[in-house]
Design a protein around this motif. Sequence first.
Motif, PDB file in Angstrom:
ATOM      1  N   MET A   1      83.217  72.940  36.792  1.00  0.00           N
ATOM      2  CA  MET A   1      81.882  73.380  36.643  1.00  0.00           C
ATOM      3  C   MET A   1      81.038  73.723  37.871  1.00  0.00           C
ATOM      4  O   MET A   1      81.634  73.293  38.882  1.00  0.00           O
ATOM      5  CB  MET A   1      80.951  72.149  35.991  1.00  0.00           C
ATOM      6  N   ILE A   2      80.267  74.545  37.927  1.00  0.00           N
ATOM      7  CA  ILE A   2      79.524  74.942  38.967  1.00  0.00           C
ATOM      8  C   ILE A   2      78.228  74.360  39.086  1.00  0.00           C
ATOM      9  O   ILE A   2      77.180  74.462  38.115  1.00  0.00           O
ATOM     10  CB  ILE A   2      79.249  76.741  39.071  1.00  0.00           C
ATOM     11  N   LEU A   3      78.168  73.344  40.048  1.00  0.00           N
ATOM     12  CA  LEU A   3      76.832  72.389  39.806  1.00  0.00           C
ATOM     13  C   LEU A   3      76.209  72.708  41.177  1.00  0.00           C
ATOM     14  O   LEU A   3      76.745  72.548  42.324  1.00  0.00           O
ATOM     15  CB  LEU A   3      77.482  71.122  39.912  1.00  0.00           C
ATOM     16  N   PHE A   4      74.815  72.783  40.807  1.00  0.00           N
ATOM     17  CA  PHE A   4      73.778  73.013  42.138  1.00  0.00           C
ATOM     18  C   PHE A   4      72.497  72.179  42.098  1.00  0.00           C
ATOM     19  O   PHE A   4      72.122  71.880  40.709  1.00  0.00           O
ATOM     20  CB  PHE A   4      73.434  74.500  42.017  1.00  0.00           C
ATOM     21  N   LYS A   5      72.247  71.703  43.100  1.00  0.00           N
ATOM     22  CA  LYS A   5      70.897  70.940  43.032  1.00  0.00           C
ATOM     23  C   LYS A   5      69.819  71.904  43.828  1.00  0.00           C
ATOM     24  O   LYS A   5      70.086  72.190  44.907  1.00  0.00           O
ATOM     25  CB  LYS A   5      71.019  69.590  43.927  1.00  0.00           C
ATOM     26  N   MET A   6      68.886  72.198  42.841  1.00  0.00           N
ATOM     27  CA  MET A   6      68.019  73.228  43.215  1.00  0.00           C
ATOM     28  C   MET A   6      67.002  72.686  44.273  1.00  0.00           C
ATOM     29  O   MET A   6      66.407  71.657  44.091  1.00  0.00           O
ATOM     30  CB  MET A   6      67.230  73.791  42.104  1.00  0.00           C
ATOM     31  N   VAL A   7      66.762  73.521  45.525  1.00  0.00           N
ATOM     32  CA  VAL A   7      65.721  72.993  46.334  1.00  0.00           C
ATOM     33  C   VAL A   7      64.608  73.938  46.134  1.00  0.00           C
ATOM     34  O   VAL A   7      64.794  75.151  46.616  1.00  0.00           O
ATOM     35  CB  VAL A   7      66.429  73.012  47.648  1.00  0.00           C
ATOM     36  N   ARG A   8      63.411  73.254  46.145  1.00  0.00           N
ATOM     37  CA  ARG A   8      62.099  74.115  45.954  1.00  0.00           C
ATOM     38  C   ARG A   8      61.929  74.899  47.280  1.00  0.00           C
ATOM     39  O   ARG A   8      61.885  73.956  48.490  1.00  0.00           O
ATOM     40  CB  ARG A   8      61.077  73.196  45.474  1.00  0.00           C
ATOM     41  N   TYR A   9      61.692  76.079  47.146  1.00  0.00           N
ATOM     42  CA  TYR A   9      61.430  77.089  48.295  1.00  0.00           C
ATOM     43  C   TYR A   9      60.079  77.504  48.098  1.00  0.00           C
ATOM     44  O   TYR A   9      59.618  78.258  47.180  1.00  0.00           O
ATOM     45  CB  TYR A   9      62.522  78.149  48.339  1.00  0.00           C
ATOM     46  N   HIS A  10      59.212  77.199  49.126  1.00  0.00           N
ATOM     47  CA  HIS A  10      57.872  77.389  49.229  1.00  0.00           C
ATOM     48  C   HIS A  10      57.001  76.987  47.739  1.00  0.00           C
ATOM     49  O   HIS A  10      57.519  75.938  47.313  1.00  0.00           O
ATOM     50  CB  HIS A  10      57.581  79.013  49.441  1.00  0.00           C
ATOM     51  N   GLN A  11      56.212  77.970  47.368  1.00  0.00           N
ATOM     52  CA  GLN A  11      55.484  77.594  45.996  1.00  0.00           C
ATOM     53  C   GLN A  11      56.102  78.366  44.916  1.00  0.00           C
ATOM     54  O   GLN A  11      55.109  78.563  44.024  1.00  0.00           O
ATOM     55  CB  GLN A  11      53.918  77.578  46.443  1.00  0.00           C
TER      56      GLN A  11
ATOM     57  N   LEU B   1      84.616  80.523  43.443  1.00  0.00           N
ATOM     58  CA  LEU B   1      84.432  79.928  44.616  1.00  0.00           C
ATOM     59  C   LEU B   1      84.039  78.358  44.457  1.00  0.00           C
ATOM     60  O   LEU B   1      84.450  77.417  45.090  1.00  0.00           O
ATOM     61  CB  LEU B   1      83.548  80.561  45.495  1.00  0.00           C
ATOM     62  N   PHE B   2      82.811  78.290  43.443  1.00  0.00           N
ATOM     63  CA  PHE B   2      82.393  76.809  43.302  1.00  0.00           C
ATOM     64  C   PHE B   2      82.390  76.214  41.938  1.00  0.00           C
ATOM     65  O   PHE B   2      81.748  75.106  41.768  1.00  0.00           O
ATOM     66  CB  PHE B   2      80.683  77.248  43.445  1.00  0.00           C
ATOM     67  N   SER B   3      83.546  76.761  41.320  1.00  0.00           N
ATOM     68  CA  SER B   3      83.893  75.831  40.099  1.00  0.00           C
ATOM     69  C   SER B   3      84.915  74.687  40.546  1.00  0.00           C
ATOM     70  O   SER B   3      86.018  74.867  40.160  1.00  0.00           O
ATOM     71  CB  SER B   3      84.642  76.753  39.266  1.00  0.00           C
ATOM     72  N   ASP B   4      84.376  73.747  40.983  1.00  0.00           N
ATOM     73  CA  ASP B   4      85.181  72.690  41.463  1.00  0.00           C
ATOM     74  C   ASP B   4      84.547  71.257  41.236  1.00  0.00           C
ATOM     75  O   ASP B   4      84.940  70.259  41.834  1.00  0.00           O
ATOM     76  CB  ASP B   4      85.476  72.593  43.115  1.00  0.00           C
ATOM     77  N   ASN B   5      83.091  71.275  40.703  1.00  0.00           N
ATOM     78  CA  ASN B   5      82.553  70.132  39.987  1.00  0.00           C
ATOM     79  C   ASN B   5      81.840  69.568  41.184  1.00  0.00           C
ATOM     80  O   ASN B   5      81.213  68.419  41.131  1.00  0.00           O
ATOM     81  CB  ASN B   5      83.237  69.266  39.446  1.00  0.00           C
ATOM     82  N   GLN B   6      81.871  70.212  42.567  1.00  0.00           N
ATOM     83  CA  GLN B   6      80.925  69.518  43.563  1.00  0.00           C
ATOM     84  C   GLN B   6      79.470  69.889  43.614  1.00  0.00           C
ATOM     85  O   GLN B   6      79.413  71.271  43.354  1.00  0.00           O
ATOM     86  CB  GLN B   6      81.632  69.941  45.031  1.00  0.00           C
ATOM     87  N   VAL B   7      78.724  68.902  43.866  1.00  0.00           N
ATOM     88  CA  VAL B   7      77.247  69.205  43.465  1.00  0.00           C
ATOM     89  C   VAL B   7      76.988  69.724  45.029  1.00  0.00           C
ATOM     90  O   VAL B   7      77.106  69.065  46.099  1.00  0.00           O
ATOM     91  CB  VAL B   7      76.738  68.029  43.183  1.00  0.00           C
ATOM     92  N   ARG B   8      76.260  70.851  44.991  1.00  0.00           N
ATOM     93  CA  ARG B   8      75.722  71.675  46.367  1.00  0.00           C
ATOM     94  C   ARG B   8      74.392  71.752  46.403  1.00  0.00           C
ATOM     95  O   ARG B   8      73.636  72.390  45.103  1.00  0.00           O
ATOM     96  CB  ARG B   8      76.354  73.213  46.446  1.00  0.00           C
ATOM     97  N   ASN B   9      73.493  71.851  47.459  1.00  0.00           N
ATOM     98  CA  ASN B   9      72.448  72.304  47.380  1.00  0.00           C
ATOM     99  C   ASN B   9      71.958  73.675  47.267  1.00  0.00           C
ATOM    100  O   ASN B   9      72.939  74.466  47.650  1.00  0.00           O
ATOM    101  CB  ASN B   9      71.372  71.616  48.452  1.00  0.00           C
ATOM    102  N   LEU B  10      71.249  74.158  46.657  1.00  0.00           N
ATOM    103  CA  LEU B  10      70.883  75.760  46.328  1.00  0.00           C
ATOM    104  C   LEU B  10      69.462  76.042  46.805  1.00  0.00           C
ATOM    105  O   LEU B  10      68.448  75.484  46.228  1.00  0.00           O
ATOM    106  CB  LEU B  10      71.119  75.909  44.872  1.00  0.00           C
ATOM    107  N   VAL B  11      69.328  76.807  47.502  1.00  0.00           N
ATOM    108  CA  VAL B  11      68.080  77.414  48.206  1.00  0.00           C
ATOM    109  C   VAL B  11      67.990  78.813  47.895  1.00  0.00           C
ATOM    110  O   VAL B  11      68.704  79.797  48.413  1.00  0.00           O
ATOM    111  CB  VAL B  11      67.798  77.305  49.609  1.00  0.00           C
ATOM    112  N   LEU B  12      67.194  79.468  46.937  1.00  0.00           N
ATOM    113  CA  LEU B  12      66.828  80.628  46.704  1.00  0.00           C
ATOM    114  C   LEU B  12      65.656  81.131  47.589  1.00  0.00           C
ATOM    115  O   LEU B  12      64.505  81.016  47.311  1.00  0.00           O
ATOM    116  CB  LEU B  12      66.295  80.777  45.347  1.00  0.00           C
ATOM    117  N   GLU B  13      66.004  81.858  48.709  1.00  0.00           N
ATOM    118  CA  GLU B  13      65.247  82.315  49.638  1.00  0.00           C
ATOM    119  C   GLU B  13      64.214  83.562  49.587  1.00  0.00           C
ATOM    120  O   GLU B  13      64.604  84.480  49.960  1.00  0.00           O
ATOM    121  CB  GLU B  13      65.726  82.384  50.977  1.00  0.00           C
ATOM    122  N   VAL B  14      63.449  83.377  48.481  1.00  0.00           N
ATOM    123  CA  VAL B  14      62.895  84.687  47.772  1.00  0.00           C
ATOM    124  C   VAL B  14      61.097  84.377  48.482  1.00  0.00           C
ATOM    125  O   VAL B  14      60.709  83.698  47.863  1.00  0.00           O
ATOM    126  CB  VAL B  14      62.769  84.944  46.233  1.00  0.00           C
ATOM    127  N   ASN B  15      61.028  85.552  49.087  1.00  0.00           N
ATOM    128  CA  ASN B  15      59.538  85.705  49.727  1.00  0.00           C
ATOM    129  C   ASN B  15      58.894  86.502  48.759  1.00  0.00           C
ATOM    130  O   ASN B  15      57.649  86.613  48.911  1.00  0.00           O
ATOM    131  CB  ASN B  15      59.598  86.042  51.066  1.00  0.00           C
TER     132      ASN B  15
END
Length: 290
Positions: free
Chosen positions: A1-11, A255-269
């Motif tokens: 599985m591809i597992l991400f922990k979403m990091v809130r970016y700005h507002q 690349l990320f289908s390994d069940n490892q949880v990673r932080n995800l930052v979507l740096e969209v301004n």
Amino acid sequence: MILFKMVRYHQKKYPSYIPLHLEEVAGHFDVRRVFPTLPYSLHTEYSYGKRTFQSELIQKYPEIVRANQDGIPQLWKNEVWAESFAAFLMELTKNMPAPSVIEIHPPFHDYVGSMREFIEIYQVFETQIKSRWQETDILIENRCGSRYRGGRFLISTAPQIKELCAWIESEHLKLRIAFDIPQLYTAHQVTPKRSYEICALLEELKEIRQYIGGVHIWGKRTSHSRRISHCGDLNTYFNNDMQLKAAFLDSLGRLFSDNQVRNLVLEVNSHSEDLCSIIEDLNKAGVSYV
């Protein structure tokens, strides 16, 4: 599985089904205080442009203030700088909970000439941080692009990322990678004419994916014949080439289908709609959020 922990970016506004356990908080050298409302990822100085170094806080650390070229910070100048940097972050977050993540950035190669030299300096910082905050994760972002004119970032390309991971393994460091995918493509000068590298670069890094603790994704948009970073979505990033976008998402999934949880930052301004568009594409690639 591809597992991400979403990091809130700005507002930015995120879909309601995505848990937001972390937020990104700026911790560059002109910041005087931080005000997190969630457990936080402290995004430290990234040396793109000039800083004023005028706050009372940063003035306590003359080694950091001295280490600049025309106002642009020279990160990891020496071991004293590393000690001062750790002390600065601790003072910046005084009376706050410990950061869940500290995100750092590489030095320029004109004064730190090798990965070995960087590692020796960095180890001073890691020892200081871990003596205070044992549970805090430290991630280093691959960087490409700065107004600095003395040298290039030491960690930009796929071979440099892999060399860093070899040092992490040999020295048993706690350091992990904050993998900024668009910056990797910029470092390798990937363009539509070299689109074969979109997938090849991600495949090349599969061997070190266990060291990737976070991922940055953002778009680009063309405006007045210029490509504007951190604006737009994956459609505009890939110039509306849907086959190329699909190939990228497929490679990202492998690349990320390994069940490892990673932080995800979507740096969209740009607009939250662009952020949501990227999320929709990631959903189609099979991403789950924890």
